[in-house]
Scaffold this motif. Structure first.
Motif, PDB file in Angstrom:
ATOM      1  N   LEU A  18      51.778 -81.150 -14.877  1.00 37.22           N
ATOM      2  CA  LEU A  18      50.960 -80.694 -15.345  1.00 37.22           C
ATOM      3  C   LEU A  18      50.375 -79.573 -16.116  1.00 37.22           C
ATOM      4  O   LEU A  18      51.590 -78.351 -15.599  1.00 37.22           O
ATOM      5  N   ASN A  19      50.088 -79.145 -17.036  1.00 39.93           N
ATOM      6  CA  ASN A  19      50.466 -78.361 -18.085  1.00 39.93           C
ATOM      7  C   ASN A  19      48.506 -78.274 -18.767  1.00 39.93           C
ATOM      8  O   ASN A  19      48.269 -79.022 -18.854  1.00 39.93           O
ATOM      9  N   ASN A  31      47.877 -84.793  -2.901  1.00 36.75           N
ATOM     10  CA  ASN A  31      48.419 -83.552  -2.799  1.00 36.75           C
ATOM     11  C   ASN A  31      50.302 -83.413  -3.814  1.00 36.75           C
ATOM     12  O   ASN A  31      50.534 -82.441  -4.313  1.00 36.75           O
ATOM     13  N   ARG A  32      50.427 -84.599  -3.648  1.00 39.31           N
ATOM     14  CA  ARG A  32      51.560 -84.986  -4.750  1.00 39.31           C
ATOM     15  C   ARG A  32      52.040 -85.341  -5.814  1.00 39.31           C
ATOM     16  O   ARG A  32      52.396 -84.889  -6.435  1.00 39.31           O
ATOM     17  N   ILE A  33      50.645 -84.934  -6.998  1.00 37.74           N
ATOM     18  CA  ILE A  33      50.216 -84.715  -7.893  1.00 37.74           C
ATOM     19  C   ILE A  33      51.047 -82.800  -8.654  1.00 37.74           C
ATOM     20  O   ILE A  33      51.718 -83.418  -9.270  1.00 37.74           O
ATOM     21  N   TYR A  34      50.815 -82.651  -7.687  1.00 37.64           N
ATOM     22  CA  TYR A  34      51.259 -81.133  -7.920  1.00 37.64           C
ATOM     23  C   TYR A  34      53.158 -80.705  -8.290  1.00 37.64           C
ATOM     24  O   TYR A  34      53.784 -79.199  -8.123  1.00 37.64           O
ATOM     25  N   GLY A  35      53.736 -82.127  -7.857  1.00 32.99           N
ATOM     26  CA  GLY A  35      55.829 -82.094  -7.318  1.00 32.99           C
ATOM     27  C   GLY A  35      55.519 -81.028  -5.961  1.00 32.99           C
ATOM     28  O   GLY A  35      55.266 -81.227  -5.097  1.00 32.99           O
ATOM     29  N   ARG A  36      56.858 -81.473  -6.191  1.00 26.04           N
ATOM     30  CA  ARG A  36      57.676 -81.351  -4.422  1.00 26.04           C
ATOM     31  C   ARG A  36      57.288 -79.775  -4.359  1.00 26.04           C
ATOM     32  O   ARG A  36      57.640 -79.468  -3.346  1.00 26.04           O
ATOM     33  N   MET A  70      45.910 -71.652 -17.777  1.00 27.86           N
ATOM     34  CA  MET A  70      46.619 -71.940 -16.483  1.00 27.86           C
ATOM     35  C   MET A  70      44.985 -72.544 -15.832  1.00 27.86           C
ATOM     36  O   MET A  70      45.415 -72.307 -14.702  1.00 27.86           O
ATOM     37  N   GLY A  71      44.737 -73.370 -16.650  1.00 30.02           N
ATOM     38  CA  GLY A  71      43.880 -74.425 -15.655  1.00 30.02           C
ATOM     39  C   GLY A  71      43.897 -74.724 -14.618  1.00 30.02           C
ATOM     40  O   GLY A  71      44.912 -75.736 -14.007  1.00 30.02           O
ATOM     41  N   SER A  72      42.593 -75.632 -13.901  1.00 28.69           N
ATOM     42  CA  SER A  72      43.001 -76.725 -12.898  1.00 28.69           C
ATOM     43  C   SER A  72      41.883 -77.620 -13.245  1.00 28.69           C
ATOM     44  O   SER A  72      40.879 -77.723 -13.230  1.00 28.69           O
ATOM     45  N   ASP A 115      42.481 -74.812  -7.636  1.00 33.93           N
ATOM     46  CA  ASP A 115      44.142 -75.232  -7.321  1.00 33.93           C
ATOM     47  C   ASP A 115      44.791 -75.194  -8.616  1.00 33.93           C
ATOM     48  O   ASP A 115      44.703 -75.652  -9.774  1.00 33.93           O
ATOM     49  N   PHE A 116      46.343 -74.505  -7.927  1.00 32.77           N
ATOM     50  CA  PHE A 116      47.485 -74.531  -9.240  1.00 32.77           C
ATOM     51  C   PHE A 116      48.834 -74.595  -8.524  1.00 32.77           C
ATOM     52  O   PHE A 116      48.879 -74.712  -7.613  1.00 32.77           O
ATOM     53  N   PRO A 117      49.651 -75.526  -9.574  1.00 31.23           N
ATOM     54  CA  PRO A 117      51.109 -75.665  -9.039  1.00 31.23           C
ATOM     55  C   PRO A 117      51.725 -74.199  -8.884  1.00 31.23           C
ATOM     56  O   PRO A 117      51.781 -73.124  -9.649  1.00 31.23           O
ATOM     57  N   ILE A 118      52.899 -74.502  -7.783  1.00 32.35           N
ATOM     58  CA  ILE A 118      53.326 -73.111  -7.496  1.00 32.35           C
ATOM     59  C   ILE A 118      54.538 -72.841  -8.623  1.00 32.35           C
ATOM     60  O   ILE A 118      55.113 -73.376  -9.099  1.00 32.35           O
TER      61      ILE A 118
END
Length: 441
Positions: free
Chosen positions: A264-265, A305-310, A341-343, A370-373
């Motif tokens: 996700l970028n 929710n796993r789309i956003y990584g660990r 940094m879009g969602s 939603d944003f990846p941490i």
């Protein structure tokens, strides 16, 4: 054990107890020292995790009674909304208010006073709650309603489990002829066009928009606004009209593993947003969709929710007052698109009026992103907090995982009164979550 909310951030150590009866629950509460209830773990952050003890209500999941004349269901707190639909849609009943997932429990819906796509018409979940039974720190159960023990009722609806353990509730359902929704999609080339569409659709039963938060310039905030109405039997083609409450089921998809952090970028999200918008433009107008597709599109992807990584993700969700909504939303979207940094899970809704001691909605607009941490996104979200405060907005505790106590205090003058109610009634001594301690509630 290590526990997190749906956003998988933060991850905290807690003792988890899952009582199988009200008597077992009473023993847990009396022994203390402090507890918080947890339903199906769909709050995004740490609001359903106790620093000491987390009480999982998954075994308190019985439907007790149903009145086929009034549509009032009495159910234990651990009953899933999806189980209610499975049991009662075939009989012609559907929830009046539902959030964006059917995997939330009745107790969780009450604690967060969840809202849906029809808040502008009927308000939040409290609209359909007749009464709630709450277990206090002494293990005794108090039934509260608008007419009896009203202060406990008002603070429990939206109180994030901080007034006691919700044990049972009576919730009204609405009659429906079919399991189908007539959905109309409006392509809005800009934020102003989207807001115009919402304002023109105040009579629509349901309204929601997906918003492209990376678009800029004259296309800032371009959106797909989706309106919905419950379909009548006469609206259905013959093959569906014969069994109007039965909808074809789609095979669930799942995310089998955590995606890598680089998946996700700005480029992948920008490409997704552009493609999704133009697909909506091409496939607009009015069509029939089943209830699951309209209300719960993300539930079709198990473990999304796993789309956003660990490392997990955090959601930013604010509500802005109606007179500041356009300016506030514009500034928020400019900040997001400016950082690139879009969602790709970005939702805009119109709220109607609401007066309640601690519930999230206010008349105006709510934006959820939603944003990846990462260090960068956490800095951006702090900036979004400041913009929200400047425009008189507030934040949704059911989605929060990283806000500061100072930000909460500045956003909502009701916090002081809620904190005082917790102190006066002794709720603060026994019912505490990691979130309530972080936010000093």
């Amino acid at each position: 054990m290590r526990l997190s909310g749906w956003g998988r951030y933060p991850v905290l150590e807690t003792s988890v107890i899952a009582p199988r009866s009200v008597e077992s629950l009473r023993s847990v509460v009396r022994e203390g020292p402090d507890v918080i209830a947890r339903g199906n773990g769909r709050a995004y952050g740490d609001s359903a995790i106790g620093r000491t003890t987390t009480v999982h209500t998954r075994h308190l999941n019985r439907m007790v009674s149903f009145d086929n004349q009034t549509g009032v269901l009495v159910a234990e707190a651990g009953v899933l909304l999806g189980d209610v639909i499975a049991a009662f849609l075939p009989r012609g009943w559907f929830p009046i208010v539902t959030p964006g997932t059917k995997f939330v429990t009745i107790g969780g819906a009450i604690a967060a006073d969840v809202h849906g796509k029809n808040h502008h018409r009927v308000g939040s979940f409290r609209h359909c709650v007749e009464w709630v039974e709450v277990m206090g720190d002494d293990g005794e159960i108090t039934r509260c309603s608008r007419a009896s023990n009203s202060a406990l009722f008002d603070h429990t609806l939206g109180g994030m489990g901080l007034t006691g353990i919700i044990v049972r509730a009576a919730v009204r359902l609405q009659p429906v002829e079919t399991g189908w929704i007539k959905q109309k999609t409006i392509a809005a080339p800009s934020l102003q066009d989207a807001m115009n569409a919402f304002e023109a659709a105040q009579d629509a039963t349901y309204s929601v928009a997906w918003i492209d938060c990376l678009s800029t310039g004259r296309n800032l905030g371009r959106s797909l606004v989706m309106l919905g109405e419950h379909a009548a039997v006469s609206d259905l083609p013959g093959r569906y009209a014969r069994q109007p409450l039965v909808c074809p089921t789609k095979r669930k998809k799942s995310v089998p593993m955590d995606l890598p952090s680089f998946a996700l970028n700005r480029h992948t999200v920008r490409a997704f947003n552009a493609g999704y918008y133009w697909m909506g433009v091409r496939n607009g107008d009015t069509k029939l969709v089943n209830w699951d597709t309209f209300f719960y599109p993300l539930d079709a992807i198990l473990g999304w929710n796993r789309i956003y990584g660990r490392s997990g993700f955090a959601q930013f969700q604010c509500a802005l007052p109606i007179h500041r909504s356009r300016a506030g939303l514009t500034e928020l979207l400019q900040a997001i698109s400016g950082k690139g940094m879009g969602s790709f899970l970005s939702v805009l809704k119109r709220f109607g009026p609401q007066d309640s001691p601690f519930s999230f909605p206010m008349e105006g607009y709510t934006l959820a992103l939603d944003f990846p941490i990462s260090d960068k996104t956490l800095i951006l979200m702090d900036k979004l907090d400041r913009i929200t405060l400047e425009h008189g907005g507030r934040f949704y505790l059911a989605k929060d995982s990283r806000m500061s106590a100072n930000t909460l205090n500045r956003s909502d003058d009701r916090v002081t009164r809620f904190r005082e109610a917790r102190n006066v009634n002794g709720w603060r001594d026994r019912f505490r979550s990691a979130q309530s301690e972080r936010l000093e509630i």
